[in-house]
Scaffold this motif. Structure first.
Motif, PDB file in Angstrom:
ATOM      1  N   ARG A  13      48.104  90.784  56.860  1.00 49.66           N
ATOM      2  CA  ARG A  13      47.559  92.107  56.645  1.00 49.66           C
ATOM      3  C   ARG A  13      48.419  93.081  56.459  1.00 49.66           C
ATOM      4  NH1 ARG A  13      42.295  93.572  55.745  1.00 49.66           N
ATOM      5  NH2 ARG A  13      42.246  91.533  54.911  1.00 49.66           N
ATOM      6  N   LYS A  14      49.241  93.277  57.629  1.00 46.59           N
ATOM      7  CA  LYS A  14      50.206  94.263  57.541  1.00 46.59           C
ATOM      8  C   LYS A  14      51.158  94.513  56.453  1.00 46.59           C
ATOM      9  CE  LYS A  14      53.955  94.214  60.325  1.00 46.59           C
ATOM     10  NZ  LYS A  14      55.031  94.241  61.343  1.00 46.59           N
ATOM     11  N   PHE A  15      51.574  93.276  55.940  1.00 45.91           N
ATOM     12  CA  PHE A  15      52.487  93.056  54.957  1.00 45.91           C
ATOM     13  C   PHE A  15      51.840  93.444  53.761  1.00 45.91           C
ATOM     14  CE2 PHE A  15      55.443  91.287  57.797  1.00 45.91           C
ATOM     15  CZ  PHE A  15      56.706  91.551  57.563  1.00 45.91           C
ATOM     16  N   SER A  16      50.732  93.111  53.587  1.00 45.29           N
ATOM     17  CA  SER A  16      49.847  93.330  52.370  1.00 45.29           C
ATOM     18  C   SER A  16      49.589  94.867  51.920  1.00 45.29           C
ATOM     19  CB  SER A  16      48.442  92.763  52.537  1.00 45.29           C
ATOM     20  OG  SER A  16      48.563  91.185  52.710  1.00 45.29           O
ATOM     21  N   LYS A  17      49.599  95.795  52.923  1.00 49.41           N
ATOM     22  CA  LYS A  17      49.515  97.311  52.591  1.00 49.41           C
ATOM     23  C   LYS A  17      50.664  97.747  51.838  1.00 49.41           C
ATOM     24  CE  LYS A  17      47.134  98.405  57.134  1.00 49.41           C
ATOM     25  NZ  LYS A  17      47.307  98.834  58.590  1.00 49.41           N
ATOM     26  N   SER A  18      51.816  97.376  52.087  1.00 51.48           N
ATOM     27  CA  SER A  18      52.744  97.639  51.201  1.00 51.48           C
ATOM     28  C   SER A  18      53.215  96.820  49.882  1.00 51.48           C
ATOM     29  CB  SER A  18      54.308  97.771  52.135  1.00 51.48           C
ATOM     30  OG  SER A  18      54.486  96.445  52.416  1.00 51.48           O
ATOM     31  N   ARG A  19      52.503  95.552  49.663  1.00 49.05           N
ATOM     32  CA  ARG A  19      52.707  95.121  48.571  1.00 49.05           C
ATOM     33  C   ARG A  19      51.318  94.256  47.863  1.00 49.05           C
ATOM     34  NH1 ARG A  19      56.187  90.247  50.726  1.00 49.05           N
ATOM     35  NH2 ARG A  19      57.147  91.634  52.253  1.00 49.05           N
ATOM     36  N   GLN A  20      51.253  93.799  46.859  1.00 49.37           N
ATOM     37  CA  GLN A  20      50.309  93.019  46.403  1.00 49.37           C
ATOM     38  C   GLN A  20      50.386  91.526  46.777  1.00 49.37           C
ATOM     39  OE1 GLN A  20      47.259  93.787  45.406  1.00 49.37           O
ATOM     40  NE2 GLN A  20      46.487  91.615  45.133  1.00 49.37           N
ATOM     41  N   MET A  21      49.723  90.741  47.702  1.00 52.55           N
ATOM     42  CA  MET A  21      49.885  89.506  48.106  1.00 52.55           C
ATOM     43  C   MET A  21      48.562  88.871  48.428  1.00 52.55           C
ATOM     44  SD  MET A  21      52.583  88.626  51.102  1.00 52.55           S
ATOM     45  CE  MET A  21      51.687  89.417  52.296  1.00 52.55           C
ATOM     46  N   ILE A  22      48.620  87.696  47.784  1.00 47.40           N
ATOM     47  CA  ILE A  22      47.108  86.971  47.658  1.00 47.40           C
ATOM     48  C   ILE A  22      47.226  85.711  48.861  1.00 47.40           C
ATOM     49  CG2 ILE A  22      45.693  85.664  46.156  1.00 47.40           C
ATOM     50  CD1 ILE A  22      46.637  87.339  43.831  1.00 47.40           C
ATOM     51  N   THR A  23      46.334  85.412  49.511  1.00 46.99           N
ATOM     52  CA  THR A  23      46.340  84.192  50.386  1.00 46.99           C
ATOM     53  C   THR A  23      45.444  83.339  49.359  1.00 46.99           C
ATOM     54  OG1 THR A  23      44.410  85.184  51.651  1.00 46.99           O
ATOM     55  CG2 THR A  23      46.853  85.025  52.284  1.00 46.99           C
ATOM     56  N   ARG A  24      45.777  82.070  49.366  1.00 45.69           N
ATOM     57  CA  ARG A  24      45.058  81.050  48.530  1.00 45.69           C
ATOM     58  C   ARG A  24      44.968  79.624  49.014  1.00 45.69           C
ATOM     59  NH1 ARG A  24      44.300  80.689  42.775  1.00 45.69           N
ATOM     60  NH2 ARG A  24      45.868  82.639  42.495  1.00 45.69           N
ATOM     61  N   ILE A  25      43.929  78.974  49.102  1.00 47.97           N
ATOM     62  CA  ILE A  25      43.718  77.530  49.375  1.00 47.97           C
ATOM     63  C   ILE A  25      43.440  77.007  48.106  1.00 47.97           C
ATOM     64  CG2 ILE A  25      42.302  75.738  50.542  1.00 47.97           C
ATOM     65  CD1 ILE A  25      41.084  78.220  52.165  1.00 47.97           C
ATOM     66  N   PRO A  26      44.895  76.004  47.552  1.00 51.53           N
ATOM     67  CA  PRO A  26      44.840  75.618  46.351  1.00 51.53           C
ATOM     68  C   PRO A  26      43.845  74.362  46.116  1.00 51.53           C
ATOM     69  CG  PRO A  26      47.127  76.114  47.163  1.00 51.53           C
ATOM     70  CD  PRO A  26      45.836  76.246  48.108  1.00 51.53           C
ATOM     71  N   SER A  27      43.431  73.869  45.065  1.00 50.81           N
ATOM     72  CA  SER A  27      42.418  72.743  44.807  1.00 50.81           C
ATOM     73  C   SER A  27      42.974  71.612  45.327  1.00 50.81           C
ATOM     74  CB  SER A  27      42.266  72.440  43.206  1.00 50.81           C
ATOM     75  OG  SER A  27      41.653  71.537  43.031  1.00 50.81           O
ATOM     76  N   GLY A  28      42.045  70.964  46.381  1.00 54.14           N
ATOM     77  CA  GLY A  28      42.586  69.788  46.952  1.00 54.14           C
ATOM     78  C   GLY A  28      43.101  69.926  48.484  1.00 54.14           C
ATOM     79  N   TRP A  29      43.271  71.202  48.778  1.00 58.44           N
ATOM     80  CA  TRP A  29      44.055  71.529  50.231  1.00 58.44           C
ATOM     81  C   TRP A  29      42.780  72.037  50.900  1.00 58.44           C
ATOM     82  CZ3 TRP A  29      49.351  74.597  50.198  1.00 58.44           C
ATOM     83  CH2 TRP A  29      50.204  73.767  49.263  1.00 58.44           C
ATOM     84  N   THR A  30      43.095  71.922  52.244  1.00 56.50           N
ATOM     85  CA  THR A  30      41.954  72.276  53.348  1.00 56.50           C
ATOM     86  C   THR A  30      42.815  73.228  54.202  1.00 56.50           C
ATOM     87  OG1 THR A  30      40.738  70.288  53.024  1.00 56.50           O
ATOM     88  CG2 THR A  30      40.625  71.484  55.224  1.00 56.50           C
ATOM     89  N   CYS A  31      41.941  74.127  54.609  1.00 54.98           N
ATOM     90  CA  CYS A  31      42.401  75.225  55.528  1.00 54.98           C
ATOM     91  C   CYS A  31      41.321  75.261  56.983  1.00 54.98           C
ATOM     92  CB  CYS A  31      42.685  76.507  55.167  1.00 54.98           C
ATOM     93  SG  CYS A  31      42.984  77.812  56.213  1.00 54.98           S
ATOM     94  N   PHE A  32      41.698  74.764  57.964  1.00 52.13           N
ATOM     95  CA  PHE A  32      40.901  74.641  59.094  1.00 52.13           C
ATOM     96  C   PHE A  32      41.025  75.369  60.312  1.00 52.13           C
ATOM     97  CE2 PHE A  32      39.503  71.147  62.668  1.00 52.13           C
ATOM     98  CZ  PHE A  32      38.079  71.383  62.480  1.00 52.13           C
ATOM     99  N   SER A  33      40.062  75.587  61.182  1.00 54.67           N
ATOM    100  CA  SER A  33      40.143  75.899  62.330  1.00 54.67           C
ATOM    101  C   SER A  33      40.964  77.314  62.277  1.00 54.67           C
ATOM    102  CB  SER A  33      40.784  75.000  63.513  1.00 54.67           C
ATOM    103  OG  SER A  33      40.666  75.399  64.454  1.00 54.67           O
ATOM    104  N   ALA A  34      42.191  77.263  63.317  1.00 53.05           N
ATOM    105  CA  ALA A  34      43.014  78.623  63.132  1.00 53.05           C
ATOM    106  C   ALA A  34      43.413  78.965  62.137  1.00 53.05           C
ATOM    107  CB  ALA A  34      44.119  78.126  64.246  1.00 53.05           C
ATOM    108  N   CYS A  35      43.642  78.071  60.892  1.00 57.64           N
ATOM    109  CA  CYS A  35      44.047  78.358  59.594  1.00 57.64           C
ATOM    110  C   CYS A  35      43.306  79.457  58.937  1.00 57.64           C
ATOM    111  CB  CYS A  35      44.077  77.035  58.694  1.00 57.64           C
ATOM    112  SG  CYS A  35      44.888  77.287  57.098  1.00 57.64           S
ATOM    113  N   ASN A  36      41.986  79.293  59.242  1.00 54.62           N
ATOM    114  CA  ASN A  36      40.814  80.237  58.815  1.00 54.62           C
ATOM    115  C   ASN A  36      41.449  81.667  59.074  1.00 54.62           C
ATOM    116  OD1 ASN A  36      38.158  78.508  59.972  1.00 54.62           O
ATOM    117  ND2 ASN A  36      39.375  77.947  58.207  1.00 54.62           N
ATOM    118  N   PHE A  37      41.848  82.006  59.913  1.00 55.78           N
ATOM    119  CA  PHE A  37      42.039  83.473  60.391  1.00 55.78           C
ATOM    120  C   PHE A  37      43.545  83.705  59.722  1.00 55.78           C
ATOM    121  CE2 PHE A  37      38.966  82.172  63.500  1.00 55.78           C
ATOM    122  CZ  PHE A  37      38.082  83.450  63.361  1.00 55.78           C
TER     123      PHE A  37
END
Length: 239
Positions: A104-128
């Motif tokens: 989030r800090k780095f996103s203030k100075s640049r346009q940066m997207i977080t993405r979970i691509p098709s077929g990938w899983t983001c679980f638990s601590a990854c959520n945050f």
């Protein structure tokens, strides 16, 4: 005759079970895939790569305690990173929170997207980690998988404490309760800072069972696209 009837009944039950659980779906956690694609790296591997002229960062593997320091270096050394693609089985909860705040800090100075691509899983601590993006999206077929925070997975600590007697076990229970309360407070505060609805905790995350018991074995939940939009887990690519 009775044997034949039992065989037919067993076969019918098997067919019913098969019909109730589509292929590739976890029968114990029916909102989630049976074999989540979240990488088997023991520590999260960060790999910048070029895609259609854009620099993308692959973040794959377990969230370890040293992740925030590595992530800060990669983002500092590569100011043109425009997206972070994430898959992970989770890991260190506080490192995940710190990594999310760092993104989030780095996103203030640049346009940066977080993405979970098709077929990938983001679980638990990854959520945050994922929710740290100012812009967030989950591709169709990507999985944002949540569970209830628990320390009961630390079997060594539990067994050691039980072996030492009642007093030690009581101390462990107190530690677990205190840690769970602290994490709940930290998670709640973090969602506010990352502009994600706090209802995600009460409506979804904290309603999951920490340990599977009885006939209900479900301990995980994968958000539908509608839920991800409702709780502002994703804020681009909505229907």
């Amino acid at each position: 005759m009775r044997s034949w009837i039992k065989s037919v009944a067993a076969f019918a039950a098997m067919l019913a079970c098969t019909a109730a659980t589509p292929p590739g779906i976890d029968p114990d956690n029916p909102t989630c895939p049976a074999k989540p694609n979240w990488s088997d790296y023991k520590t999260m591997v960060l790999t910048p790569f070029k895609r259609s002229g854009e620099l993308v960062l692959l973040a794959e593997g377990r969230v370890d305690s040293a992740l925030p320091a590595r992530l800060e270096k990669v983002l500092s050394d590569n100011p043109s990173i425009s997206e972070i693609w994430i898959r992970s089985p989770g890991g260190d909860a506080r490192a995940g929170n710190a990594a999310g705040l760092l993104i989030r800090k780095f996103s203030k100075s640049r346009q940066m997207i977080t993405r979970i691509p098709s077929g990938w899983t983001c679980f638990s601590a990854c959520n945050f980690v994922f929710m740290g993006g100012r812009a967030r999206t989950i591709d169709p077929g990507g999985h944002f998988m949540v569970h209830m925070f628990t320390m009961t997975g630390d079997k060594d600590a539990i067994q050691s404490s039980v072996a030492q007697g009642t007093e030690s076990t009581t101390e462990l229970i107190s530690d677990v309760e205190r840690e769970a309360a602290l994490m709940a407070t930290e998670d709640n505060d973090l969602l506010i800072r990352l502009d994600v609805s706090r209802d995600l905790l009460s409506d979804i995350m904290y309603r999951q069972k920490a340990v599977a018991t009885g006939s209900d074995r479900s301990t995980r939940r994968c958000l539908t696209r509608k839920e991800a939009l409702r709780y502002n887990v994703i804020n681009i690519g909505g229907d």
